[in-house]
Design an enzyme around this catalytic site. Structure first.
Site, PDB file in Angstrom:
ATOM      1  N   GLU A  35       0.840  -1.220   0.000  1.00 31.02           N
ATOM      2  CA  GLU A  35       0.000   0.000   0.000  1.00 31.02           C
ATOM      3  C   GLU A  35       0.867   1.259   0.000  1.00 31.02           C
ATOM      4  O   GLU A  35       0.504   2.248  -0.641  1.00 31.02           O
ATOM      5  CB  GLU A  35      -0.978  -0.014   1.174  1.00 31.02           C
ATOM      6  CG  GLU A  35      -1.983  -1.175   1.173  1.00 31.02           C
ATOM      7  CD  GLU A  35      -2.781  -1.322  -0.119  1.00 31.02           C
ATOM      8  OE1 GLU A  35      -2.956  -0.330  -0.848  1.00 31.02           O
ATOM      9  OE2 GLU A  35      -3.210  -2.463  -0.421  1.00 31.02           O
ATOM     10  N   CYS A  37       2.339  -4.824 -10.162  1.00 33.58           N
ATOM     11  CA  CYS A  37       3.451  -5.404 -10.920  1.00 33.58           C
ATOM     12  C   CYS A  37       3.042  -6.789 -11.385  1.00 33.58           C
ATOM     13  O   CYS A  37       2.264  -7.474 -10.728  1.00 33.58           O
ATOM     14  CB  CYS A  37       4.669  -5.478 -10.003  1.00 33.58           C
ATOM     15  SG  CYS A  37       6.141  -6.142 -10.781  1.00 33.58           S
TER      16      CYS A  37
HETATM   17 ZN   LIG Z   1      -2.579  -2.962  -4.818  1.00 28.10          ZN
HETATM   18 ZN   LIG Z   2       7.598  -5.122  -9.247  1.00 33.16          ZN
END
Ligand SMILES: [Zn+2]
Ligand SMILES: [Zn+2]
Length: 172
Positions: A126, A136
Site C-alpha cells: 500500500e 506489478c
Molecule cells: Zn494494490
Molecule cells: Zn515489481
C-alpha cells in the site's frame, strides 16, 4: 527524506519500522505507534456484512491526515476486515500518490511471525501505491496484486528491480 507514521492495532516487532525502511531502500524514515481504532471503525462498519467500508474510510481520513505532525504518509494497521464495493474483501487500500494507506489484518492472521510478515508485505504494497507505484506482473514482487493469502505468501517483502528503480526516482 519522506517520513512515514505507522499506527497499529496489532502488536508488531519493535524493529518493524526498520524493516519498512530497509525494504524501501532506506529512503524513508518510519515511526510506529500502538493504538486502537474502535471509535473510528464503528462509524465505518457495514453492519450487515460486519466489515469496514475501506474506500469510505479512506476518503474520510485522507484529507484529515495530510501533513499530520509533518508526516508524508500515514499507515493504519487495522485489526479487522475491510471491503470496497464490488469486492468481497480487501487486504488494504491506498490512493495512487495519496497520503494515507489502510491495511486490514483479519485475513492475514496466522502464526505470529507469519502474521507479522504478511502485515509487513501489505504495508509495503500500500505504501508503494501511495508513492505512485502501480501493480506489478512479477508474482514475487510485493507490488503484485494479492487475490488470495497464497499470493501474499508467495510475494515480497521486497520490490522487484523495476519497481525499486521506479521507487528510487519517486522518492528522490
Ligand atoms: Zn494494490
Ligand atoms: Zn515489481
Amino acid at each position: 527524506m519522506k517520513k512515514i507514521l505507522v499506527l497499529t492495532e496489532v502488536e508488531l516487532p519493535s524493529d518493524f519500522p526498520r524493516q519498512v525502511e530497509h525494504y524501501l531502500g532506506n529512503l524513508v524514515q518510519v515511526e510506529m505507534r500502538r493504538t486502537d481504532f474502535e471509535g473510528l471503525k464503528s462509524q465505518f462498519r457495514d453492519v450487515r456484512r460486519g466489515q469496514i467500508r475501506a474506500d469510505v474510510l479512506l476518503d474520510y481520513l485522507e484529507p484529515r491526515v495530510r501533513g499530520y505532525e509533518g508526516f508524508d504518509k500515514v499507515v493504519l494497521v487495522i485489526n479487522d476486515d475491510g471491503y470496497v464495493e464490488g469486492l468481497n474483501f480487501v487486504f488494504g487500500v491506498a490512493k495512487m500518490s495519496g497520503s494515507l494507506a489502510l491495511v486490514f489484518t483479519k485475513r492475514l492472521r496466522g502464526e505470529q511471525s507469519l502474521y507479522q510478515l504478511r502485515i509487513l508485505k501489505e504495508v509495503l504494497h500500500e505504501l508503494g501505491h501511495s508513492f505512485g507505484l502501480d501493480h506489478c506482473t512479477d508474482p514475487r514482487c510485493v507490488m503484485y496484486f494479492s487475490n488470495t493469502i497464497e499470493d501474499t505468501d508467495r510475494k515480497g517483502p521486497g520490490y522487484c528491480q523495476r519497481c525499486m528503480a521506479k521507487l528510487r526516482s519517486l522518492l528522490r
